[in-house]
Design a protein around this motif. Structure first.
Motif, mmCIF file in Angstrom:
data_model
loop_
_atom_site.group_PDB
_atom_site.id
_atom_site.type_symbol
_atom_site.label_atom_id
_atom_site.label_comp_id
_atom_site.label_asym_id
_atom_site.label_seq_id
_atom_site.Cartn_x
_atom_site.Cartn_y
_atom_site.Cartn_z
ATOM 1 N N UNK A 61 0.839 -1.205 0.000
ATOM 2 C CA UNK A 61 0.000 0.000 0.000
ATOM 3 C C UNK A 61 0.869 1.247 0.000
ATOM 4 N N UNK A 62 1.915 1.259 0.809
ATOM 5 C CA UNK A 62 2.821 2.419 0.870
ATOM 6 C C UNK A 62 3.514 2.640 -0.476
ATOM 7 N N UNK A 63 3.935 1.553 -1.118
ATOM 8 C CA UNK A 63 4.573 1.675 -2.431
ATOM 9 C C UNK A 63 3.610 2.251 -3.460
ATOM 10 N N UNK A 64 2.366 1.831 -3.423
ATOM 11 C CA UNK A 64 1.371 2.345 -4.372
ATOM 12 C C UNK A 64 1.078 3.824 -4.120
ATOM 13 N N UNK A 65 1.011 4.227 -2.842
ATOM 14 C CA UNK A 65 0.810 5.640 -2.528
ATOM 15 C C UNK A 65 1.993 6.472 -3.025
#
Length: 97
Positions: free
Chosen positions: A84-88
């Motif tokens: 999720x952090x990578x996608x954000x």
């Protein structure tokens, strides 16, 4: 007595600074159209990248969303916070250009 070649003795500091500021303002305004075109071009490129990303994004699968919501409510859905952090981060980079 004033030097006939250099009559700056009769000019105040504020007058000199005012002249320098006007010169700078003229220089900035002279280059503004080029800067504006450059900014517009960058903005246009960013918007095109966002449009391309939107076009390649699949439609929402309502049944899958409902299934995931149910699994989350039951506590049976693993959350990968790193993903999720990578996608954000990728989304933020896309917005910033």
């Amino acid at each position: 007595m004033t030097d006939p070649i250099d009559n700056r003795a009769n000019v105040t500091r504020s007058q000199v600074l005012g002249t320098e500021q006007r010169s700078h303002a003229k220089a900035v305004s002279a280059e503004s159209p080029a800067v504006a075109r450059s900014d517009a071009s960058l903005q246009s490129n960013r918007l095109q990248a966002v449009r391309d990303a939107i076009e390649h994004t699949p439609e929402i699968d309502s049944s899958r969303v409902a299934s995931i919501r149910e699994r989350i409510a039951q506590g049976d859905y693993p959350v990968n916070v790193e993903h999720i952090a990578q996608r954000f981060t990728a989304f933020e980079k896309l917005l910033q250009g």
